[in-house]
Design a protein around this motif. Structure first.
Motif, PDB file in Angstrom:
ATOM      1  N   GLU A  27      -8.457   5.024  -7.472  1.00 10.57           N
ATOM      2  CA  GLU A  27      -7.266   4.558  -7.970  1.00 10.57           C
ATOM      3  C   GLU A  27      -6.379   3.189  -7.256  1.00 10.57           C
ATOM      4  O   GLU A  27      -6.322   3.658  -6.099  1.00 10.57           O
ATOM      5  N   ILE A  28      -5.816   2.617  -7.637  1.00  7.60           N
ATOM      6  CA  ILE A  28      -4.493   1.979  -6.560  1.00  7.60           C
ATOM      7  C   ILE A  28      -3.585   1.732  -7.463  1.00  7.60           C
ATOM      8  O   ILE A  28      -3.650   1.589  -8.591  1.00  7.60           O
ATOM      9  N   ARG A  29      -2.619   2.330  -6.654  1.00  7.23           N
ATOM     10  CA  ARG A  29      -0.985   2.622  -7.486  1.00  7.23           C
ATOM     11  C   ARG A  29      -0.534   1.743  -7.376  1.00  7.23           C
ATOM     12  O   ARG A  29      -0.840   1.033  -6.148  1.00  7.23           O
ATOM     13  N   LYS A  30       0.767   1.237  -8.311  1.00  7.50           N
ATOM     14  CA  LYS A  30       1.694  -0.250  -8.284  1.00  7.50           C
ATOM     15  C   LYS A  30       1.956   0.275  -7.071  1.00  7.50           C
ATOM     16  O   LYS A  30       3.018   1.368  -6.631  1.00  7.50           O
ATOM     17  N   GLY A  31       2.462  -0.667  -5.589  1.00  6.49           N
ATOM     18  CA  GLY A  31       3.501  -1.331  -4.859  1.00  6.49           C
ATOM     19  C   GLY A  31       2.585   0.236  -3.543  1.00  6.49           C
ATOM     20  O   GLY A  31       3.352  -0.660  -2.574  1.00  6.49           O
ATOM     21  N   GLU A  32       1.952   0.160  -3.428  1.00  7.60           N
ATOM     22  CA  GLU A  32       0.867   0.756  -2.408  1.00  7.60           C
ATOM     23  C   GLU A  32       0.008  -0.127  -1.852  1.00  7.60           C
ATOM     24  O   GLU A  32      -0.071  -1.629  -2.143  1.00  7.60           O
ATOM     25  N   ILE A  33      -0.829  -0.134  -0.197  1.00  9.59           N
ATOM     26  CA  ILE A  33      -0.729  -0.616   0.376  1.00  9.59           C
ATOM     27  C   ILE A  33      -2.354   0.445   0.366  1.00  9.59           C
ATOM     28  O   ILE A  33      -2.273   2.009   0.400  1.00  9.59           O
ATOM     29  N   LEU A  34      -4.142   0.805  -0.610  1.00 10.11           N
ATOM     30  CA  LEU A  34      -4.198   1.169   0.191  1.00 10.11           C
ATOM     31  C   LEU A  34      -5.275   0.528   0.653  1.00 10.11           C
ATOM     32  O   LEU A  34      -6.116  -0.775   0.686  1.00 10.11           O
ATOM     33  N   ALA A  35      -6.074   1.182   1.828  1.00  4.14           N
ATOM     34  CA  ALA A  35      -6.735   0.698   2.734  1.00  4.14           C
ATOM     35  C   ALA A  35      -8.431   1.238   2.727  1.00  4.14           C
ATOM     36  O   ALA A  35      -8.797   2.364   1.765  1.00  4.14           O
ATOM     37  N   LEU A  36      -9.374   0.323   2.410  1.00  2.00           N
ATOM     38  CA  LEU A  36     -10.927   1.184   2.252  1.00  2.00           C
ATOM     39  C   LEU A  36     -11.312   0.835   4.082  1.00  2.00           C
ATOM     40  O   LEU A  36     -11.554  -0.569   4.061  1.00  2.00           O
ATOM     41  N   ALA A  42     -21.301  -0.676   5.625  1.00  2.00           N
ATOM     42  CA  ALA A  42     -21.032  -0.063   4.753  1.00  2.00           C
ATOM     43  C   ALA A  42     -20.415   0.405   2.952  1.00  2.00           C
ATOM     44  O   ALA A  42     -21.088   0.561   2.040  1.00  2.00           O
ATOM     45  N   GLY A  43     -20.651  -1.053   2.428  1.00  2.00           N
ATOM     46  CA  GLY A  43     -20.653  -1.851   1.267  1.00  2.00           C
ATOM     47  C   GLY A  43     -19.021  -2.232   0.867  1.00  2.00           C
ATOM     48  O   GLY A  43     -19.458  -2.063  -0.257  1.00  2.00           O
ATOM     49  N   LYS A  44     -18.309  -1.614   2.101  1.00  2.00           N
ATOM     50  CA  LYS A  44     -17.340  -2.157   1.817  1.00  2.00           C
ATOM     51  C   LYS A  44     -16.270  -3.773   1.207  1.00  2.00           C
ATOM     52  O   LYS A  44     -15.714  -3.452   0.200  1.00  2.00           O
ATOM     53  N   THR A  45     -17.338  -5.026   1.377  1.00  2.00           N
ATOM     54  CA  THR A  45     -16.895  -6.366   0.853  1.00  2.00           C
ATOM     55  C   THR A  45     -17.657  -6.390  -0.249  1.00  2.00           C
ATOM     56  O   THR A  45     -17.806  -6.786  -1.220  1.00  2.00           O
ATOM     57  N   THR A  46     -18.650  -5.711  -1.349  1.00  2.00           N
ATOM     58  CA  THR A  46     -19.378  -5.496  -2.025  1.00  2.00           C
ATOM     59  C   THR A  46     -18.054  -5.320  -3.322  1.00  2.00           C
ATOM     60  O   THR A  46     -18.393  -5.140  -4.113  1.00  2.00           O
ATOM     61  N   THR A  85      -8.547 -12.870  -0.745  1.00  2.00           N
ATOM     62  CA  THR A  85      -8.808 -13.576   0.776  1.00  2.00           C
ATOM     63  C   THR A  85     -10.308 -13.262   1.306  1.00  2.00           C
ATOM     64  O   THR A  85     -11.212 -11.940   0.492  1.00  2.00           O
ATOM     65  N   PHE A  86     -11.083 -14.137   2.063  1.00  2.00           N
ATOM     66  CA  PHE A  86     -12.637 -13.510   2.026  1.00  2.00           C
ATOM     67  C   PHE A  86     -12.471 -13.634   3.430  1.00  2.00           C
ATOM     68  O   PHE A  86     -11.918 -13.769   4.747  1.00  2.00           O
ATOM     69  N   GLU A 164     -10.367  -8.418   5.576  1.00  2.00           N
ATOM     70  CA  GLU A 164     -10.613  -8.558   7.094  1.00  2.00           C
ATOM     71  C   GLU A 164      -9.659  -9.930   7.806  1.00  2.00           C
ATOM     72  O   GLU A 164      -9.996 -10.263   8.883  1.00  2.00           O
ATOM     73  N   SER A 165      -8.978  -9.292   6.959  1.00  2.00           N
ATOM     74  CA  SER A 165      -7.641 -10.400   7.406  1.00  2.00           C
ATOM     75  C   SER A 165      -7.274 -10.278   9.122  1.00  2.00           C
ATOM     76  O   SER A 165      -6.344 -11.058  10.091  1.00  2.00           O
ATOM     77  N   PHE A 166      -7.705  -9.169   9.522  1.00  2.00           N
ATOM     78  CA  PHE A 166      -6.894  -9.191  10.868  1.00  2.00           C
ATOM     79  C   PHE A 166      -7.807  -9.233  12.522  1.00  2.00           C
ATOM     80  O   PHE A 166      -7.812  -8.729  13.524  1.00  2.00           O
TER      81      PHE A 166
END
Lengths: 242, 312
Positions: A27-36, A42-46, A85-86, A164-166
């Motif tokens: 789950e993603i909580r309001k206001g946080e930064i969650l990294a995958l 591994a299937g991240k973009t999927t 973003t892509f 992967e914006s970086f």
């Protein structure tokens, strides 16, 4: 604990017989930064594509703001307040930087004047204002990555997905982008980010989800993840012990 | 000259042209140029701005033409009513067709539109009881003998289309059309309902083309399936006009239509070459794609630069 904005519940995605994502929940909580994070393939973009509606989960559900969004089209999900973003940047090539952002600002703008206003403000925020008249095909990669972020922001999302914006940025651009992400968070926008750059991940994320071979193998704070043997193994191989 | 004044100036020149004592033949040429300009502008909305390249605009032209023709042939009404009626008929037709073909992308969309034009031609040819088949439809009594009235009607249609396309392109819809053209996935993720906006572009483009078809029936007084559903003489020429003039430019269709109509007339008048004007068009298209990929209007700077260098 703050309230939950997005839940992925036992999501699967099959391509033919191949399971790209298997029983992933988080789950993603309001206001946080969650990294995958996770190794290549591994299937991240999927997972991203399942979350933002490009793929309908083969099994399982995605809930956003208390509503089941599995199977909704991306434009509907975007209207609800989720932008992305892509990894492979997709600027609207033959449009100027400003027009790119105006096109996405129209989602919440009644008039063209309002859309331009939102777009110009977003470009100033992301440091692209000086380049507003450049045709986006001619932008260097670092700025194209930032244009992706600006375009997503102009839809005024509550949840921002950064794929992967970086990647491919030089150290100066990297610091600039970290600054932008922090300021986006200060605006109260929740961020879900895929990233390879460990330095960035450890610096900005509140929590981290790790996947490998399409399965979730760990979840926790940056410190916990760094100390997790399963994660180290996934990244460095079995014989390596940190 | 100030930019907003250019269209007015062009309109003023076109409006006084009939008073300059032009021959009936020249008036005919001008009417054709304006009609093709309108078809080109309509195609440009869908193909140029929205990026959905249609090889089947003859379908909409033909349905518009037959709406006017059948109104006269079956109901003995004035074929002029075909102009407003064609808007409704062609819009519905394009909406239904769009539901099928707009799910396809890129070359598959192009092929499906091409097929739709051909299917209509063959259907119209063989549905003798309804369409009078290959015999076509002849309007027995012409409304006017002179060309002037026809000229002003098509000029009004062209001016209306110009204004409509111009306003659409500058609006939210215009931005969305271009976003769809540049990247459909990105557009979707920006909250743009790509299917909806492609359908809008298709229906508006088709309806405007249909008006031209209905005008054609009234003006020429005779239609048959081979003429109004023609792949080479309608669908392909439409694309050529926009390519030569400039894709996704405001003035491209007018410039392209002027060149193509005059070129066709000129080549036809050369003894022994007449029938081969299509071959010349093919060569022209190759040259345009090689040297002026954005068309004469789109690459205007390139052209002036070339000539400037030659003079210096």
């Amino acid at each position: 604990m703050s309230e939950s904005l997005l839940q992925v519940k036992n999501a699967y995605k099959f391509f033919g017989g191949l399971a790209a994502v298997t029983d992933v929940s988080f789950e993603i909580r309001k206001g946080e930064i969650l990294a995958l994070i996770g190794p290549n393939g591994a299937g991240k973009t999927t997972v991203f594509n399942v979350v933002n509606g490009f793929y309908k989960p083969s099994r399982g559900e995605v809930w956003f703001k208390g509503r089941n969004i599995s199977g909704l089209k991306p434009h509907k999900i975007c209207r609800m307040g989720m932008a992305r973003t892509f990894q492979v940047v997709k600027p609207l090539q033959r449009m100027s930087v400003l027009d790119n952002v105006v096109a996405s600002a129209f989602l919440r703008a009644e008039s063209r004047e309002k859309a331009v206003e939102i777009a110009e403000e977003t470009l100033k925020f992301t440091g692209l204002y000086e380049d507003r008249d450049v045709i986006s095909k001619g932008l260097p990669l670092g700025k194209r990555k930032r244009l992706e972020i600006a375009r997503a922001l102009a839809t005024q999302p509550e949840l921002l997905l950064l794929d992967e914006s970086f990647a491919g940025l030089n150290p100066a651009e990297l610091d600039e982008s970290i600054g932008i992400i922090r300021r986006i968070k200060e605006r109260g926008i929740t961020i879900f980010i895929i990233e390879h750059h460990m330095k960035v991940i450890m610096a900005i994320s509140d929590r981290i989800v790790v996947i490998n071979y399409g399965q979730k193998i760990a979840e926790g704070s940056p410190e916990e993840i760094q100390a997790n043997p399963a994660v180290v193994e996934a990244y460095l191989g079995e014989d390596h012990h940190a | 000259m100030k930019k907003p004044l250019i269209p007015l100036a062009v309109l003023a020149v076109l409006a006084v042209l009939p008073f300059s004592g032009l021959s009936t033949y020249m008036m005919h040429i001008l009417i054709l140029v304006l009609m093709w300009t309108t078809i080109g502008m309509s195609w440009n909305l869908l193909g140029g701005y929205c990026g959905q390249v249609s090889f089947g605009h003859a379908a909409y032209f033909g349905v518009g033409a037959y709406t006017a023709g059948l109104l006269y042939f079956k109901l003995q009404a004035s074929a002029w009513w075909g102009i407003p009626l064609s808007v409704a008929v062609v819009s519905v037709f394009a909406f239904v067709l769009g539901y099928i073909v707009l799910k396809l992308r890129g070359p598959f969309f192009a092929l499906a539109t091409l097929a739709s034009g051909e299917v209509l031609r063959i259907t119209t040819e063989n549905w003798n009881g309804f369409t009078n088949g290959t015999l076509g439809i002849l309007i027995q009594e012409r409304t006017w003998v002179a060309k002037t009235q026809y000229y002003y009607i098509i000029l009004a249609i062209t001016a209306f289309t110009f204004l409509l396309v111009r306003r659409l392109v500058a609006s939210k819809w215009g931005y969305y059309f271009v976003a769809v053209r540049e990247d459909q996935d990105a557009a979707e993720s920006l909250g743009i309902d790509t299917t909806k906006y492609k359908t809008i572009a298709l229906v508006v483009s088709a309806a405007l083309t249909g008006i031209c078809g209905a005008f054609y029936t009234n003006y020429m007084g005779f239609i048959d399936p081979h003429i109004v559903f023609a792949l080479h003489d309608i669908s392909i020429i439409t694309i050529m006009i926009v390519m030569v003039g400039g894709v996704a430019t405001q003035w491209g269709p007018l410039v392209g239509a002027g060149i193509m109509v005059l070129l066709a007339e000129w080549i036809r008048s050369i003894p022994g070459l007449g029938a081969s004007h299509q071959a010349f068009f093919g060569v022209l298209l190759v040259l345009i794609i090689l040297f002026l990929p954005n068309g004469i209007v789109g690459d205007f700077r390139k052209i002036t630069r070339l000539f400037g260098r030659a003079r210096a």
